[in-house]
Design a protein around this motif. Structure first.
Motif, PDB file in Angstrom:
ATOM      1  N   ILE A  92       5.092  -5.161   7.951  1.00 50.88           N
ATOM      2  CA  ILE A  92       5.186  -5.402   9.392  1.00 50.88           C
ATOM      3  C   ILE A  92       6.278  -4.485   9.933  1.00 50.88           C
ATOM      4  CG2 ILE A  92       5.614  -7.106  11.199  1.00 50.88           C
ATOM      5  CD1 ILE A  92       4.650  -9.219   9.020  1.00 50.88           C
ATOM      6  N   TYR A  93       5.883  -3.643  10.880  1.00 45.75           N
ATOM      7  CA  TYR A  93       6.790  -2.672  11.480  1.00 45.75           C
ATOM      8  C   TYR A  93       6.542  -2.668  12.980  1.00 45.75           C
ATOM      9  CZ  TYR A  93       8.856   1.874  12.658  1.00 45.75           C
ATOM     10  OH  TYR A  93       9.608   2.877  13.222  1.00 45.75           O
ATOM     11  N   GLN A  94       7.609  -2.884  13.728  1.00 47.42           N
ATOM     12  CA  GLN A  94       7.534  -2.926  15.194  1.00 47.42           C
ATOM     13  C   GLN A  94       6.400  -3.835  15.665  1.00 47.42           C
ATOM     14  OE1 GLN A  94       7.497   1.178  16.530  1.00 47.42           O
ATOM     15  NE2 GLN A  94       9.716   1.327  16.290  1.00 47.42           N
ATOM     16  N   HIS A  95       6.371  -5.037  15.116  1.00 45.60           N
ATOM     17  CA  HIS A  95       5.435  -6.098  15.487  1.00 45.60           C
ATOM     18  C   HIS A  95       3.975  -5.785  15.166  1.00 45.60           C
ATOM     19  CE1 HIS A  95       8.890  -7.881  17.411  1.00 45.60           C
ATOM     20  NE2 HIS A  95       9.048  -6.783  18.120  1.00 45.60           N
ATOM     21  N   GLN A  96       3.724  -4.764  14.344  1.00 43.38           N
ATOM     22  CA  GLN A  96       2.367  -4.457  13.888  1.00 43.38           C
ATOM     23  C   GLN A  96       2.290  -4.702  12.395  1.00 43.38           C
ATOM     24  OE1 GLN A  96       1.847  -0.294  15.597  1.00 43.38           O
ATOM     25  NE2 GLN A  96      -0.200  -1.149  15.757  1.00 43.38           N
ATOM     26  N   PHE A  98       0.369  -4.012   8.761  1.00 39.88           N
ATOM     27  CA  PHE A  98      -0.424  -3.005   8.071  1.00 39.88           C
ATOM     28  C   PHE A  98      -0.813  -3.540   6.697  1.00 39.88           C
ATOM     29  CE2 PHE A  98       2.306  -0.940  11.112  1.00 39.88           C
ATOM     30  CZ  PHE A  98       1.460  -0.037  11.745  1.00 39.88           C
ATOM     31  N   GLU A  99      -2.126  -3.674   6.477  1.00 41.93           N
ATOM     32  CA  GLU A  99      -2.621  -4.136   5.178  1.00 41.93           C
ATOM     33  C   GLU A  99      -2.332  -3.056   4.141  1.00 41.93           C
ATOM     34  OE1 GLU A  99      -3.797  -7.243   4.648  1.00 41.93           O
ATOM     35  OE2 GLU A  99      -3.319  -7.580   6.767  1.00 41.93           O
ATOM     36  N   SER A 100      -1.682  -3.442   3.067  1.00 38.60           N
ATOM     37  CA  SER A 100      -1.169  -2.497   2.089  1.00 38.60           C
ATOM     38  C   SER A 100      -1.305  -3.075   0.686  1.00 38.60           C
ATOM     39  CB  SER A 100       0.308  -2.205   2.394  1.00 38.60           C
ATOM     40  OG  SER A 100       0.481  -1.807   3.745  1.00 38.60           O
ATOM     41  N   PHE A 101      -0.773  -2.357  -0.300  1.00 42.76           N
ATOM     42  CA  PHE A 101      -0.781  -2.811  -1.687  1.00 42.76           C
ATOM     43  C   PHE A 101       0.547  -2.491  -2.351  1.00 42.76           C
ATOM     44  CE2 PHE A 101      -5.220  -2.044  -0.743  1.00 42.76           C
ATOM     45  CZ  PHE A 101      -5.845  -3.149  -1.308  1.00 42.76           C
ATOM     46  N   VAL A 102       1.084  -3.466  -3.096  1.00 41.21           N
ATOM     47  CA  VAL A 102       2.190  -3.162  -3.988  1.00 41.21           C
ATOM     48  C   VAL A 102       1.607  -2.281  -5.087  1.00 41.21           C
ATOM     49  CG1 VAL A 102       3.821  -4.099  -5.676  1.00 41.21           C
ATOM     50  CG2 VAL A 102       3.405  -5.323  -3.525  1.00 41.21           C
ATOM     51  N   PHE A 126      -0.994   5.351   6.904  1.00 43.80           N
ATOM     52  CA  PHE A 126       0.058   6.095   7.583  1.00 43.80           C
ATOM     53  C   PHE A 126       0.590   5.238   8.728  1.00 43.80           C
ATOM     54  CE2 PHE A 126       1.601   8.928  10.904  1.00 43.80           C
ATOM     55  CZ  PHE A 126       2.554   9.647  10.185  1.00 43.80           C
ATOM     56  N   ILE A 127       1.908   5.091   8.807  1.00 37.27           N
ATOM     57  CA  ILE A 127       2.535   4.281   9.859  1.00 37.27           C
ATOM     58  C   ILE A 127       3.336   5.225  10.751  1.00 37.27           C
ATOM     59  CG2 ILE A 127       4.097   2.369  10.375  1.00 37.27           C
ATOM     60  CD1 ILE A 127       3.396   1.220   7.567  1.00 37.27           C
ATOM     61  N   VAL A 136      11.667  -3.058   7.826  1.00 25.49           N
ATOM     62  CA  VAL A 136      10.299  -3.577   7.844  1.00 25.49           C
ATOM     63  C   VAL A 136      10.323  -4.977   7.250  1.00 25.49           C
ATOM     64  CG1 VAL A 136       9.206  -1.301   7.646  1.00 25.49           C
ATOM     65  CG2 VAL A 136       9.706  -2.616   5.572  1.00 25.49           C
ATOM     66  N   ILE A 137       9.246  -5.693   7.450  1.00 29.29           N
ATOM     67  CA  ILE A 137       9.063  -6.987   6.785  1.00 29.29           C
ATOM     68  C   ILE A 137       7.991  -6.780   5.726  1.00 29.29           C
ATOM     69  CG2 ILE A 137       8.312  -9.382   7.043  1.00 29.29           C
ATOM     70  CD1 ILE A 137       9.340  -9.189   9.987  1.00 29.29           C
ATOM     71  N   PHE A 138       8.305  -7.204   4.517  1.00 30.16           N
ATOM     72  CA  PHE A 138       7.359  -7.179   3.410  1.00 30.16           C
ATOM     73  C   PHE A 138       6.847  -8.591   3.232  1.00 30.16           C
ATOM     74  CE2 PHE A 138       6.663  -8.195  -1.066  1.00 30.16           C
ATOM     75  CZ  PHE A 138       5.667  -7.293  -1.389  1.00 30.16           C
ATOM     76  N   ARG A 139       5.507  -8.741   3.137  1.00 25.60           N
ATOM     77  CA  ARG A 139       4.911 -10.070   3.043  1.00 25.60           C
ATOM     78  C   ARG A 139       3.781 -10.037   2.021  1.00 25.60           C
ATOM     79  NH1 ARG A 139       1.467 -13.371   7.392  1.00 25.60           N
ATOM     80  NH2 ARG A 139       2.190 -15.420   6.805  1.00 25.60           N
ATOM     81  N   ALA A 140       3.781 -11.029   1.107  1.00 23.77           N
ATOM     82  CA  ALA A 140       2.732 -11.112   0.089  1.00 23.77           C
ATOM     83  C   ALA A 140       2.500 -12.567  -0.292  1.00 23.77           C
ATOM     84  CB  ALA A 140       3.118 -10.291  -1.142  1.00 23.77           C
TER      85      ALA A 140
END
Length: 149
Positions: A92-96, A98-102, A126-127, A136-140
């Motif tokens: 989560i960056y600037q309230h958006q 982004f689906e990602s992978f560790v 790409f962000i 950023v916020i990392f969430r899993a």
């Protein structure tokens, strides 16, 4: 339930993206590995061909249950095969979001590259505007990742 933590984007070794001056992989490891992971069932082609290095110190993380585990991946001629795990996450960056992978190359098969246990390597789309030092916020999923002291 989710594990969620603030982190700071920091520079890595530059090997994943191919930006390292003395890398044996001029295209970058991610670009070389992406077709192999796709053939094994994980399509990363929508992601940037490099990793985000997210510093969550003083915390560390542990993978509890990775939905994608690839063993004995032979991706570079002249190098031993490696094992990799991937866990879906969100950045989560600037309230958006982004689906990602560790991206977790198993240390026991990745000779010669030390990764700080407080750095989460993430493959993400790409962000735009994201740079070193940004928060950023990392969430899993807490069933898949554990964050601890």
């Amino acid at each position: 339930m989710f594990e969620q933590i603030d982190g700071t984007v920091q520079a890595g070794y530059g090997v994943a993206s191919g930006k390292a001056e003395h890398s044996p992989y001029p295209k970058g490891t991610i670009e070389m590995q992406t077709p192999i992971f796709k053939a094994r069932g994980l399509d990363l082609t929508a992601c940037f061909p490099g990793t985000l290095n997210i510093d969550i110190s003083p915390k560390r993380f542990e993978i509890l249950a990775a939905p994608y585990v690839f063993r004995d991946v032979e991706w570079a001629e002249g190098f031993a095969p490696e094992n990799f795990s991937f866990v879906p996450c969100q950045i989560i960056y600037q309230h958006q979001s982004f689906e990602s992978f560790v991206y977790y190359p198993h240390p026991e098969t990745k000779i010669g590259h030390f990764q700080n246990p407080s750095i989460v390597e993430v493959i993400a789309p790409f962000i735009s505007g994201l740079k070193y030092g940004d928060r950023v916020i990392f969430r899993a999923d807490s069933n898949q990742i554990k964050i601890f002291d």
